[in-house]
Scaffold this motif. Structure first.
Motif, short mmCIF file in Angstrom:
data_model
loop_
_atom_site.label_atom_id
_atom_site.label_comp_id
_atom_site.label_asym_id
_atom_site.label_seq_id
_atom_site.Cartn_x
_atom_site.Cartn_y
_atom_site.Cartn_z
N GLU A 17 0.78 -1.23 0.00
CA GLU A 17 0.00 0.00 0.00
C GLU A 17 0.82 1.28 0.00
OE1 GLU A 17 -3.45 0.28 -0.21
OE2 GLU A 17 -3.09 -1.78 -0.82
N SER A 27 -2.60 -11.08 -4.42
CA SER A 27 -2.55 -9.63 -4.24
C SER A 27 -3.74 -9.15 -3.44
CB SER A 27 -2.52 -8.92 -5.60
OG SER A 27 -3.78 -9.03 -6.24
N ASP A 76 -5.57 -6.57 -4.21
CA ASP A 76 -6.65 -6.25 -5.15
C ASP A 76 -7.46 -7.50 -5.49
OD1 ASP A 76 -5.96 -3.60 -5.20
OD2 ASP A 76 -4.74 -3.75 -7.02
N CYS A 124 -9.70 -8.33 -2.61
CA CYS A 124 -10.85 -7.42 -2.62
C CYS A 124 -11.91 -7.90 -3.62
CB CYS A 124 -10.41 -6.00 -2.97
SG CYS A 124 -9.62 -5.09 -1.62
N ARG A 125 -11.49 -8.24 -4.82
CA ARG A 125 -12.44 -8.67 -5.85
C ARG A 125 -13.19 -9.93 -5.42
NH1 ARG A 125 -8.17 -7.32 -9.32
NH2 ARG A 125 -7.62 -9.51 -9.65
N ALA A 139 -6.61 -0.26 0.90
CA ALA A 139 -6.84 -1.15 -0.24
C ALA A 139 -8.33 -1.25 -0.56
CB ALA A 139 -6.27 -2.54 0.06
N ARG A 184 -9.65 2.05 -2.15
CA ARG A 184 -9.24 2.14 -3.54
C ARG A 184 -10.11 1.25 -4.43
NH1 ARG A 184 -4.45 0.66 -2.78
NH2 ARG A 184 -4.64 -1.50 -3.46
N SER A 185 -10.52 0.10 -3.91
CA SER A 185 -11.29 -0.85 -4.70
C SER A 185 -12.74 -0.41 -4.89
CB SER A 185 -11.27 -2.23 -4.02
OG SER A 185 -9.96 -2.73 -3.96
#
Length: 299
Positions: A106, A229, A231, A234-235, A250, A253-254
């Motif tokens: 980050e 990762s 990201d 998060c997904r 994080a 940002r997502s």
């Protein structure tokens, strides 16, 4: 007793890698040459420096003493090279940085980008570890700079501020826990432990930290999937596959590209300050001191 810098650097590489073969490769020496140098050092001292085993080598008491002095000498050489940089333009510097997951994913990439652009002759070796492992490595002289959470005992090291890092619980808006929480913006970690989790793969320092908090509650996290990762985590959390404990930065940002909800954890361990740690700022090479200054938030 006469050791040259090649001997000392070779011994450092072997001791840190636990392998004569790996140490020889890092020192850019043939294996036969490296083995001969180590035998010559042991013959000169009259004591073994390494214990050879089926799984590699480890230092003897005499080897650990030599290792300490080899680190001091090589660090001083790096400092000298940096301080003479204006007079010897071809020299390069090397900085070894150890950091936890949040710092690596980050904060450090952006912070390091400007420094590296301004210092093209300085190389940075960046490695992720748990904060308490970083502290021990720093005390042992295995790195120049560490970035740790303030939750660990860092006695004996000099500390400088880096960033604030809050861990939050992320989930899909339709997750059963989200429905149970309704409009609440926080919950205890214990309230989430009956659900499946999404985590980071491999030896992630953050994942070890979170699993350790669950273990303190007498629980073991169940992971449906582990990813490479933040990201990607998060997904997957946004898809409803499970819960994830992530740095708040994080998740924020997502939110621009996916529907994901997060709530703050009420546990004290989830609110951390990240700190820069060094053994002694004044002993660092000039370019490493510049990096410490650059990383602080006031710069």
């Amino acid at each position: 007793m006469r050791f040259d810098l090649t001997d000392l650097r070779l011994f450092l590489h072997i001791a840190e890698s636990g392998s004569i073969t790996a140490g020889a490769e890092l020192a850019h020496l043939a294996l036969a040459s490296a083995s001969a140098r180590i035998r010559g050092m042991e013959d000169m001292l009259g004591v073994p420096l390494l214990r050879r085993g089926r799984r590699g080598v480890e230092t003897t008491d005499a080897g650990r003493t030599l290792l300490h002095h080899a680190r001091v000498i090589t660090q001083q050489m790096e400092k000298m090279r940096a301080d003479l940089g204006d007079h010897a333009s071809g020299l390069k510097g090397h900085i070894r940085v150890l950091c936890n997951t949040s710092a690596l994913a980050e904060f450090l990439p952006d912070a390091l980008a400007g420094f590296m652009a301004a210092h093209p002759q300085v190389n940075i070796d960046l490695e992720e570890r748990l904060s308490y492992d970083i502290v021990q490595a720093m005390r042992d002289g295995l790195a120049d700079i560490g970035v740790i959470a303030d939750s660990v005992d860092s006695g004996g090291l000099e500390l400088y501020p880096f960033r604030d890092d809050r861990l939050v619980l992320a989930m899909a808006p339709g997750h059963p826990l989200a429905a149970r929480l309704k409009r609440k913006r926080s919950c205890a970690f214990a309230d989430a432990l009956g659900h499946d989790f999404i985590g980071l793969a491999g030896d992630s320092a953050l994942q070890k930290y979170i699993s350790g908090q669950a273990a303190r509650l007498g629980e073991r996290l169940t992971y449906r999937v582990r990813l490479r990762s933040l990201d990607a985590v998060c997904r997957m959390a946004a898809s409803g596959a499970g819960l994830a404990v992530l740095p708040e930065s994080a998740v924020l940002r997502s939110r621009d590209v996916m529907r994901i909800r997060h709530v703050q954890l009420t546990d004290a361990w989830a609110v951390r300050k990240l700190l820069i740690c060094v053994r002694r700022y004044a002993d660092l090479p000039g370019y490493a001191r510049e990096l410490v200054d650059t990383l602080q938030p006031s710069n």
